[in-house]
Design an enzyme around this catalytic site. Structure first.
Site, PDB file in Angstrom:
ATOM      1  CB  CYS A 149       4.199  42.737   0.089  1.00 38.97           C
ATOM      2  SG  CYS A 149       5.033  44.410  -0.388  1.00 38.97           S
TER       3      CYS A 149
HETATM    4  N1  LIG Z   1      11.143  42.885  -0.532  1.00 34.40           N
HETATM    5  C1  LIG Z   1       9.946  42.494  -0.416  1.00 34.40           C
HETATM    6  O1  LIG Z   1       9.166  42.667   0.716  1.00 34.40           O
HETATM    7  C2  LIG Z   1       8.971  42.499  -1.720  1.00 34.40           C
HETATM    8  C3  LIG Z   1       9.939  42.349  -2.792  1.00 34.40           C
HETATM    9  N2  LIG Z   1       9.079  41.960  -4.040  1.00 34.40           N
HETATM   10  C4  LIG Z   1       9.786  42.083  -5.246  1.00 34.40           C
HETATM   11  O2  LIG Z   1      10.679  41.175  -5.424  1.00 34.40           O
HETATM   12  C5  LIG Z   1      11.660  41.703  -6.355  1.00 34.40           C
HETATM   13  C6  LIG Z   1      13.102  41.663  -5.739  1.00 34.40           C
HETATM   14  O3  LIG Z   1      13.018  42.613  -4.603  1.00 34.40           O
HETATM   15  P1  LIG Z   1      13.924  42.819  -3.197  1.00 34.40           P
HETATM   16  O4  LIG Z   1      14.465  41.160  -3.036  1.00 34.40           O
HETATM   17  O5  LIG Z   1      13.364  43.328  -2.131  1.00 34.40           O
HETATM   18  O6  LIG Z   1      15.038  43.754  -3.843  1.00 34.40           O
HETATM   19  P2  LIG Z   1      16.541  43.712  -3.820  1.00 34.40           P
HETATM   20  O7  LIG Z   1      16.948  44.932  -3.921  1.00 34.40           O
HETATM   21  O8  LIG Z   1      16.830  43.263  -2.273  1.00 34.40           O
HETATM   22  O9  LIG Z   1      17.304  42.756  -4.463  1.00 34.40           O
HETATM   23  C7  LIG Z   1      17.114  42.659  -6.065  1.00 34.40           C
HETATM   24  C8  LIG Z   1      18.098  41.400  -6.619  1.00 34.40           C
HETATM   25  O10 LIG Z   1      18.117  41.404  -8.020  1.00 34.40           O
HETATM   26  C9  LIG Z   1      19.530  41.572  -8.388  1.00 34.40           C
HETATM   27  N3  LIG Z   1      19.582  42.584  -9.440  1.00 34.40           N
HETATM   28  C10 LIG Z   1      19.438  44.312  -9.095  1.00 34.40           C
HETATM   29  N4  LIG Z   1      19.532  44.902 -10.109  1.00 34.40           N
HETATM   30  C11 LIG Z   1      19.549  43.657 -11.051  1.00 34.40           C
HETATM   31  C12 LIG Z   1      19.815  44.003 -12.567  1.00 34.40           C
HETATM   32  N5  LIG Z   1      19.562  45.321 -13.143  1.00 34.40           N
HETATM   33  N6  LIG Z   1      19.845  43.238 -13.206  1.00 34.40           N
HETATM   34  C13 LIG Z   1      19.912  41.784 -12.614  1.00 34.40           C
HETATM   35  N7  LIG Z   1      19.873  41.616 -11.494  1.00 34.40           N
HETATM   36  C14 LIG Z   1      19.590  42.804 -10.690  1.00 34.40           C
HETATM   37  C15 LIG Z   1      20.370  41.813  -7.010  1.00 34.40           C
HETATM   38  O11 LIG Z   1      21.373  41.277  -7.343  1.00 34.40           O
HETATM   39  P3  LIG Z   1      22.799  41.868  -7.784  1.00 34.40           P
HETATM   40  O12 LIG Z   1      22.895  43.494  -7.934  1.00 34.40           O
HETATM   41  O13 LIG Z   1      24.022  41.176  -7.227  1.00 34.40           O
HETATM   42  O14 LIG Z   1      22.606  41.281  -9.491  1.00 34.40           O
HETATM   43  C16 LIG Z   1      19.487  41.312  -5.994  1.00 34.40           C
HETATM   44  O15 LIG Z   1      19.658  39.678  -5.960  1.00 34.40           O
HETATM   45  C17 LIG Z   1      11.511  43.137  -6.828  1.00 34.40           C
HETATM   46  O16 LIG Z   1      10.688  43.185  -7.971  1.00 34.40           O
HETATM   47  C18 LIG Z   1      10.379  43.439  -5.598  1.00 34.40           C
HETATM   48  O17 LIG Z   1       9.417  44.272  -6.225  1.00 34.40           O
HETATM   49  C19 LIG Z   1       7.574  41.756  -3.823  1.00 34.40           C
HETATM   50  C20 LIG Z   1       7.169  41.521  -2.778  1.00 34.40           C
HETATM   51  C21 LIG Z   1       7.651  41.870  -1.532  1.00 34.40           C
HETATM   52  C1  LIG Z   2       8.549  49.571   2.308  1.00 27.45           C
HETATM   53  C2  LIG Z   2       8.734  49.631   0.862  1.00 27.45           C
HETATM   54  O1  LIG Z   2       9.464  50.256   0.429  1.00 27.45           O
HETATM   55  N1  LIG Z   2       7.917  48.817   0.131  1.00 27.45           N
HETATM   56  C3  LIG Z   2       7.928  48.769  -1.049  1.00 27.45           C
HETATM   57  C4  LIG Z   2       6.810  47.749  -1.895  1.00 27.45           C
HETATM   58  C5  LIG Z   2       7.362  46.465  -1.675  1.00 27.45           C
HETATM   59  C6  LIG Z   2       7.499  45.584  -3.103  1.00 27.45           C
HETATM   60  O2  LIG Z   2       8.569  45.185  -3.026  1.00 27.45           O
HETATM   61  O3  LIG Z   2       6.548  45.975  -3.808  1.00 27.45           O
HETATM   62  P1  LIG Z   2       6.570  45.407  -5.259  1.00 27.45           P
HETATM   63  O4  LIG Z   2       6.770  43.760  -5.354  1.00 27.45           O
HETATM   64  O5  LIG Z   2       5.498  45.857  -6.115  1.00 27.45           O
HETATM   65  O6  LIG Z   2       7.670  46.117  -5.809  1.00 27.45           O
HETATM   66  C7  LIG Z   2       7.509  50.111  -1.871  1.00 27.45           C
HETATM   67  O7  LIG Z   2       6.673  50.870  -1.175  1.00 27.45           O
HETATM   68  O8  LIG Z   2       7.906  50.385  -2.887  1.00 27.45           O
END
Ligand SMILES: NC(=O)C1=CN([C@@H]2O[C@H](COP(=O)(O)OP(=O)(O)OC[C@H]3O[C@@H](n4cnc5c(N)ncnc54)[C@H](OP(=O)(O)O)[C@@H]3O)[C@@H](O)[C@H]2O)C=CC1
Ligand SMILES: CC(=O)N[C@@H](CCC(=O)OP(=O)(O)O)C(=O)O
Length: 345
Positions: A149
């Site tokens: 992001c």
């Molecule tokens: N939040 C954001 O703004 C952004 C997120 N991302 C990326 O997107 C991805 C998801 O982020 P986010 O949604 O924020 O994270 P969350 O922690 O909110 O969600 C993680 C998801 O993965 C599952 N999960 C967690 N651990 C495991 C595991 N060991 N094996 C299998 N499934 C797992 C969880 O469900 P369950 O535990 O039930 O399996 C859940 O559905 C990350 O790689 C993050 O860096 C990228 C850009 C922005």
């Molecule tokens: C506010 C906040 O904690 N933001 C996350 C970055 C967001 C993200 O999910 O980035 P990736 O896809 O690279 O993991 C952080 O700084 O780790």
């Protein structure tokens, strides 16, 4: 209809994918996975989805996911996708991965900021999914490393100016503010209401893992090594990201020169909007949308340009850009599923 699965559907990025894909005209959501919520209806995990999504979550099974999908989104913590994506690709699936596992061309950089990489061969074939810059490569890709992001918000305003030689590449400083949903749904003290409400703080100052991602892309686009100073901040809002980037000008440039450069680069690109003169981007204006709004000011006294960009971290910063990548990979209209009208306020 193309069949689509979301692995890690119950996290914030996964749930945002479900929201966008459930309104997409050309694809059908067929499977959502989660470990904690296996067999639980998705609408029970996210009650706003009642009457919209009638799937129950499933425990992850590669056989089931492969049988039920043509394309898979992996919205999992870093390190998990590199263990499962190779099998999906071997079995003919296209994959858009939202983690950092397939974002780096130089795997040694990934390894020095994350962990050892378990799928180096596949990583070589992956394309960095910054849609406005790598559209042609994305069209033919089997695996997309969906950008972080913070990098998305910072790279979009910088790349056009860098490519045209406007910037002194040794002077780039980026300062970002993110909503708390960027930290994901897992419980943590950092994201605790009492720790973030009425608080505004910097973290991982000049050592965030997104710096090497930004530097790799900027260096590739500039044709020379670019190092930056990047400082992220956490702000007490749920979604939204505002990035201010400062750079010295390498040559004299007027506001008109900067505007023309950005306008030319993004001409015809549906999700980048240039703000009118003297107005600035605001996270409220892009909330829930796939837009990146860009504004700028030439600081003539100091021969610097200041770029300001706003995105929704969960949409253009994650799920929206991931769907945009899918649209490009499948030859669909790039905007399909992403044309919801922004909230006026
Ligand atoms: N939040 C954001 O703004 C952004 C997120 N991302 C990326 O997107 C991805 C998801 O982020 P986010 O949604 O924020 O994270 P969350 O922690 O909110 O969600 C993680 C998801 O993965 C599952 N999960 C967690 N651990 C495991 C595991 N060991 N094996 C299998 N499934 C797992 C969880 O469900 P369950 O535990 O039930 O399996 C859940 O559905 C990350 O790689 C993050 O860096 C990228 C850009 C922005
Ligand atoms: C506010 C906040 O904690 N933001 C996350 C970055 C967001 C993200 O999910 O980035 P990736 O896809 O690279 O993991 C952080 O700084 O780790």
């Amino acid at each position: 209809m193309t069949r689509v699965g979301v692995v890690g559907a119950t996290g914030y990025a996964g749930a945002e994918l479900v929201r966008i894909l459930s309104g997409h005209p050309d694809v059908e959501l067929t499977i959502l996975t989660s470990r904690q919520y296996a067999e639980v209806p998705f609408a029970k995990v996210y009650p706003s989805m009642a009457g919209v999504v009638d799937l129950a979550c499933k425990a992850y099974s590669p056989d089931q996911v492969c049988d039920m999908t043509d394309i898979v989104f992996t919205a999992l913590p870093h390190k998990v996708p590199m263990e499962i994506v190779p099998e999906l690709v071997r079995r003919g699936k296209k994959v858009v991965d939202l983690s950092a596992d397939f974002r780096f061309s130089d795997v040694s950089k990934y390894e020095s900021f994350y962990q050892p990489h378990a799928a180096k061969d596949l990583n070589e074939k992956a394309v960095y999914g910054l849609c406005e810059v790598y559209f042609d490569q994305i069209k033919d890709a089997a695996v997309i490393g969906n950008p972080g992001c913070y990098p998305t918000s910072m790279l979009l305003p910088l790349i056009p100016l860098l490519k045209k030689g406007f910037l002194d590449t040794r002077t780039i400083i980026a300062d970002s503010k993110s909503g708390v949903s960027g930290a994901g749904r897992s419980l943590s003290l950092t994201a605790h209401f009492c720790e973030v409400h009425e608080s505004f703080k910097a973290y991982k100052v000049a050592e965030h893992r997104h710096s090497p991602e930004m530097e790799e892309v900027l260096s590739r686009e500039a044709g020379t090594q670019v190092n930056i100073t990047f400082v992220p901040h956490l702000v007490p809002m749920i979604r939204g990201m505002l990035t201010t980037t400062y750079a010295s000008l390498a040559r004299k440039a007027s506001a008109e020169d900067i505007r023309n450069c950005l306008a030319d680069f993004y001409s015809g690109r549906p999700f980048v909007r240039l703000c009118a003169d003297n107005s600035v981007p605001d996270t409220l204006h892009v909330r829930g949308t796939n837009y990146c709004d860009i504004g700028f000011k030439v600081d003539e006294r100091n021969n610097r340009v200041v770029l300001i960009s706003a995105i929704d971290n969960l949409v253009k910063g994650a799920a929206g850009q991931a769907v945009q990548n899918m649209n490009i990979m499948l030859g669909l209209n790039e905007t399909a599923g992403l044309t919801g009208v922004p909230f006026p306020i």
